[in-house]
Design an enzyme around this catalytic site. Structure first.
Site, PDB file in Angstrom:
ATOM      1  CG  ASN A 101      44.332  29.632  38.698  1.00 29.11           C
ATOM      2  OD1 ASN A 101      43.270  29.082  40.289  1.00 29.11           O
ATOM      3  ND2 ASN A 101      43.976  30.276  37.369  1.00 29.11           N
ATOM      4  CG  ASP A 333      37.873  30.235  32.470  1.00 26.65           C
ATOM      5  OD1 ASP A 333      38.014  29.988  33.696  1.00 26.65           O
ATOM      6  OD2 ASP A 333      38.592  29.180  31.631  1.00 26.65           O
TER       7      ASP A 333
END
Lengths: 455, 340
Positions: A101, A333
């Site tokens: 992203n 993450d």
């Protein structure tokens, strides 16, 4: 640089070989030369050998983070590939997998090659993940074969769920030509009224729009069934709920080709953290008292993460799934953000926790509390991720002789206070600031070179 | 803080030791003890005389600057704060998002810093995001923050005005059956009122469409004394819930609930949850009918009920000015001057 390093007298743990003994390890020319049990007759060390005293330390294969956000290209004020790599080394990771992203999105080989080129200049291994769809827009699948040849290790539209089931089906089916995993972020947007906080007592108390467990579980169920009919390799990112665990356990019994990961924060921190801690309260793994008054420490945007921190019951279920192998890997993450992305109202704040530099400390603290064993922590960060990456990366998971010397050394009893100002990551966004953790990375070695040393 | 820490008189000390409530910020009523409510009411009572008997002006807050910053349209609350400030001779500056720099892309954080640099003493803030006033309080060092309604979270001055209104009609709220009807899940007024009612010993009941009830607050594992909502009970069926109620508070039904498809129709809502004369007849004889305004007459409340003798809706409005005057005085440590 020393050609040889001798890691003297530590506890060597290598889950891939079921090794757990006191001993020493010799590194030469970037490779693991030999493992020497404590009572073995010592051999003479090579000249110019650096000796590291590993008394009280754990020596294990270098950690692999299957899920990292590096923000470059496009959001360099949050993180660059270089600062992310430095943070990873400090956190004990020798390999990290970067999520797509970014802007531009790595949906084509040139962008991927650029990330790899910049990554090669850092001191750790950066393995990029491409998007599943062009510009992560969810409309058409990317050139998977070309991207695989460029060096990606999987495909993901992370951050957003793949809304169209037909596209997921095509992607899972088509991706079999690459043998790479499709990595999905399971959160049905139609069921989410607000990102970053679980639907529950806390969201209700604070009047915040929220993301219910069912939004994750609906997608987990859908994705599993889609993997079943396509035969594609599915990896489920950051699993956070008890219901998801049930679905994954069942799918594995049915021999469906899936793997799953969970983050340290989804195992150990609950939604209660959003209520915030008192100014002089000591943070610990039991979490804050949710029934105390709402204060200016409440609405802690550093606890805003997607998927959201869930209930304590979910924490327990996900932890159990890691302990029994239902969930294969632990991933950080790592989602770095600038101060200003977080210094705003809850609803406007960005989602994500800067996790690379606290992951191991948090996990070893949990192991001191008997929540997880050291062996499970290590396997979830080595053999687990390699199961997702595929056999090509097999040598990264072990301390086998004559394989690459990617090694992490943990000072297992060292207590330290989390101070985000000392993070090498540009993202100082962590709810753990000020918390005392037990267990700290002492050295990170990649290719036989010390890339981080705790001084 | 700068003007507050000076001249700590006897009153202040007693007050602060008892309850660190209204200072430094007023963010919600979960910080209020029963005594805090009573103290606020006693000052509000005196304030009520100022604007009902006249001369509508006191110089107690001369030299104090109050800014109102509204990220959401509001007429009543803003006017009420402005009137309260002006009657006490404070300087009141009204900012709205429309004419502030926010339109130009200024961040919330920067807006706070700007206010800080302007030496604002009190900031009255309303925001469509829950928690925004807490964020303001976190970033402002010298300015005190008053929450004038944040998202679906809290509306403390409305709750104070409502409790003050009830206090004028009943000696105590102890064991009084107080029914709140409507979309409680999305209501900041309901949340603050429930907290206040629990502290004051009432027996609150929630009624409304099951999908608009915040069930999570009352889950089994949360049925413990320390849960601030633990005295609240739920009865979706209004005809049952209203029996013997001492107070009925109706909430405004936000039209977007209906437009988002969360409710079948306003007609069906009215059929099931409108407070009507027939329904009110099942409540206790002297039942008080409240509404935070503005009312959707014909939706959550029938016209007969809205203007009936049981209705204290207009009192709520005038009491809210008195309460806001009291809060301004307490926060600037002028409460003592009134009481002596």
């Amino acid at each position: 640089m020393n050609k040889s390093i001798f890691l003297n007298n530590g506890r060597i743990i290598d889950p891939s070989q079921k090794i757990d003994f006191e001993g020493s390890l010799l590194i030469s020319n970037g490779k693991i030369q030999s493992l020497i049990p404590k009572n073995a007759v010592p051999k003479p060390l090579p000249n110019d050998c650096l000796m590291i005293d590993c008394e009280g330390m754990v020596i294990c294969p270098g950690f692999i983070d299957i899920h990292t956000h590096l923000r470059e290209p496009g959001f360099e004020h949050k993180e660059t590939i270089l600062t992310g790599a430095q943070a990873a080394a400090k956190g004990g990771f020798t390999t990290i997998c970067s999520m797509p992203n970014t802007n531009p999105c790595p949906d084509n080989a040139p962008v991927v090659r650029d990330i790899i080129r910049i990554g090669d200049r850092t001191k750790i291994r950066i393995l990029p993940i491409a998007s599943i769809t062009t510009n992560r827009a969810g409309n058409s699948i990317v050139e998977m074969s070309d991207l695989a040849q460029a060096g990606v290790i999987g495909f993901s539209d992370d951050g957003d769920a793949l809304k169209r089931p037909d596209l997921l089906r095509e992607a899972l089916s088509y991706s079999t030509i690459t043998e790479l995993p499709i990595i999905t972020h399971c959160e049905d947007p139609e069921l989410v009224t607000g990102k970053g906080i679980n639907e529950g007592w806390v969201s209700s108390r604070l009047g915040l729009p929220s993301s219910p467990s069912i939004a994750e579980e609906m997608m987990v169920a859908r994705d599993i069934e889609m993997a079943r009919i396509t035969g594609g390799k599915l990896h489920l990112a950051h699993i956070s709920t008890e219901g998801s665990v049930r679905l994954i356990r069942d799918a594995k019994k049915r021999k469906i080709n899936i793997t799953a990961e969970a983050t340290p924060h989804h195992i150990l921190l609950s939604e209660d953290w959003i209520m915030g801690w008192g100014d002089n309260e000591k943070k610990d793994l039991t979490g804050p008292n949710i029934f105390s008054q709402v204060t200016k420490n409440t609405y802690d945007t550093n606890s805003k993460v997607s998927p959201p921190l869930r209930s304590k019951q979910d924490n327990k279920a996900v932890l159990k799934a890691i302990n029994d192998g239902t969930i294969d890997a632990i991933a950080t993450d790592h989602a770095p953000h600038s101060y200003f992305d977080k210094a705003t109202t809850w609803e406007d704040a960005s989602v994500g926790i800067s996790g690379l530099e606290t992951a191991i400390g948090l996990l070893t603290t949990a192991s001191k509390n008997q929540l997880i064993t050291l062996e499970t922590i290590i396997s979830s960060l080595t053999t687990g991720p390699v199961k997702i990456l595929g056999p090509k990366w097999k040598e990264l998971e072990s301390l086998k002789e004559d394989t690459v010397a990617d090694i992490t050394i943990i000072n297992i009893n060292k207590k330290w206070l989390v101070d985000s100002n000392t993070f090498l990551s540009k993202g100082k966004n962590t709810p753990l600031n000020g918390m005392e953790l037990e267990g700290k990375i002492a050295y990170t070695i990649r290719n036989g070179e010390i890339v981080y040393e705790d001084k | 803080m700068h003007f507050m820490q000076k001249n700590l008189h006897h009153f202040d000390k007693v007050y602060r030791e008892d309850s660190p409530v209204i200072t430094p910020h007023l963010l919600d009523v979960d910080t209020f003890s029963q005594q805090d409510f009573e103290l606020t009411f006693s000052i509000a009572n005196r304030m009520k005389k100022i604007y009902t008997v006249g001369p509508k002006k006191s110089s107690l807050l001369k030299g104090i600057t109050i800014a109102t910053l509204f990220y959401e349209p509001s007429t009543r609350t803003r006017i009420s704060f402005e009137a309260a400030g002006k009657m006490l001779s404070a300087d009141v500056i009204n900012l709205s998002v429309d004419n502030s720099s926010t339109r130009k892309g200024e961040s919330f954080y920067d807006t706070m810093l700007t206010l800080q640099s302007n030496n604002i003493d009190l900031l009255v803030i309303r925001h469509n995001h829950s928690g925004a006033p807490y964020m303001a309080a976190k970033h402002l060092e010298k300015t005190l923050v008053i929450n004038a309604g944040d998202g679906s979270h809290a509306h403390p001055t409305q709750a104070l005005a409502d409790m003050f209104t009830l206090a004028q009609h009943m000696k105590s709220l102890k064991d009084k059956k107080v029914l709140i009807v409507g979309d409680v899940a999305h209501s900041r007024v309901a949340r603050s009122n429930l907290l206040a009612l629990c502290t004051l010993g009432a027996k609150p009941i929630i009624s409304g469409p099951p999908n608009l009830i915040p069930w999570d607050l009352f889950g089994k594992q949360y049925r413990v004394d320390s849960n601030p909502f633990n005295k609240v009970s739920i009865m979706p069926d209004l005809d049952q819930a209203i029996i013997d109620a001492d107070v009925v508070m109706t909430l405004r039904l936000q039209s977007e609930r209906h437009s988002k498809g969360l409710l079948p129709s306003l007609r069906e809502y009215a059929n099931l949850w409108q407070v009507t004369t027939d329904r009110l007849a099942k409540a206790s004889t002297n039942v008080l009918l409240m509404h935070p305004g503005p009312m959707n007459i014909g939706v959550e409340i029938s016209p007969e009920v809205a203007y009936s003798t049981n209705s204290v809706v207009q009192e709520q409005v005038s009491n809210s000015i008195a309460i806001r005057m009291a809060i301004l005085l307490l926060m600037t440590n002028k409460g003592r001057d009134v009481n002596e």
